[in-house]
Design a protein around this motif. Sequence first.
Motif, short mmCIF file in Angstrom:
data_model
loop_
_atom_site.label_atom_id
_atom_site.label_comp_id
_atom_site.label_asym_id
_atom_site.label_seq_id
_atom_site.Cartn_x
_atom_site.Cartn_y
_atom_site.Cartn_z
N ARG A 62 37.82 -13.17 32.22
CA ARG A 62 37.89 -11.76 32.31
C ARG A 62 36.35 -11.18 32.77
O ARG A 62 35.32 -11.64 32.48
CB ARG A 62 38.16 -11.26 30.96
CG ARG A 62 39.89 -11.45 30.72
CD ARG A 62 40.05 -10.99 29.16
NE ARG A 62 39.94 -9.58 29.62
CZ ARG A 62 40.48 -8.66 28.80
NH1 ARG A 62 41.57 -9.14 27.93
NH2 ARG A 62 40.52 -7.38 28.78
N ARG A 63 36.57 -10.17 33.65
CA ARG A 63 35.18 -9.49 33.98
C ARG A 63 34.66 -8.81 32.79
O ARG A 63 33.40 -8.69 33.07
CB ARG A 63 35.69 -8.87 35.19
CG ARG A 63 36.01 -9.46 36.49
CD ARG A 63 36.58 -8.32 37.55
NE ARG A 63 35.51 -7.41 37.91
CZ ARG A 63 35.51 -6.20 38.59
NH1 ARG A 63 36.59 -6.24 39.24
NH2 ARG A 63 34.82 -5.25 38.77
N LEU B 138 35.71 -5.92 42.99
CA LEU B 138 36.39 -7.31 42.63
C LEU B 138 35.74 -8.30 43.64
O LEU B 138 35.45 -9.36 43.37
CB LEU B 138 37.80 -7.23 42.92
CG LEU B 138 38.42 -8.58 42.54
CD1 LEU B 138 38.10 -9.13 41.11
CD2 LEU B 138 40.02 -8.59 42.81
N THR B 139 35.57 -7.72 44.98
CA THR B 139 35.03 -8.72 45.91
C THR B 139 33.75 -8.90 45.70
O THR B 139 33.22 -10.11 45.82
CB THR B 139 35.30 -7.86 47.47
OG1 THR B 139 34.74 -6.72 47.43
CG2 THR B 139 36.82 -7.95 47.76
N PHE C 157 32.02 -8.72 42.88
CA PHE C 157 32.37 -9.61 41.55
C PHE C 157 32.35 -11.04 41.71
O PHE C 157 31.67 -11.95 41.30
CB PHE C 157 32.94 -8.99 40.49
CG PHE C 157 33.09 -9.84 39.20
CD1 PHE C 157 32.14 -9.71 38.33
CD2 PHE C 157 34.39 -10.81 39.22
CE1 PHE C 157 32.20 -10.94 37.26
CE2 PHE C 157 34.17 -11.60 38.10
CZ PHE C 157 33.06 -11.52 37.13
N ALA C 158 33.47 -11.33 42.77
CA ALA C 158 33.69 -12.72 43.19
C ALA C 158 32.59 -13.49 43.97
O ALA C 158 32.14 -14.55 43.74
CB ALA C 158 34.95 -12.55 43.91
#
Length: 45
Positions: free
Chosen positions: A2-3, A15-16, A18-19
């Motif tokens: 989980r983030r 999200l991008t 973070f990835a």
Amino acid sequence: MRRSNFGPWFASLPLTRFAFAYGATWAFALSMLPLGYRPFIYFQF
């Protein structure tokens, strides 16, 4: 994973991003591993 388990700065990233940051961190960590084979010192005796 989980983030929200990461710090608030990481959790607030899209999200991008973070990835990408997560992958870059792992790539950096894996690049620090030694590449050559070194036997344990006591095996040489």
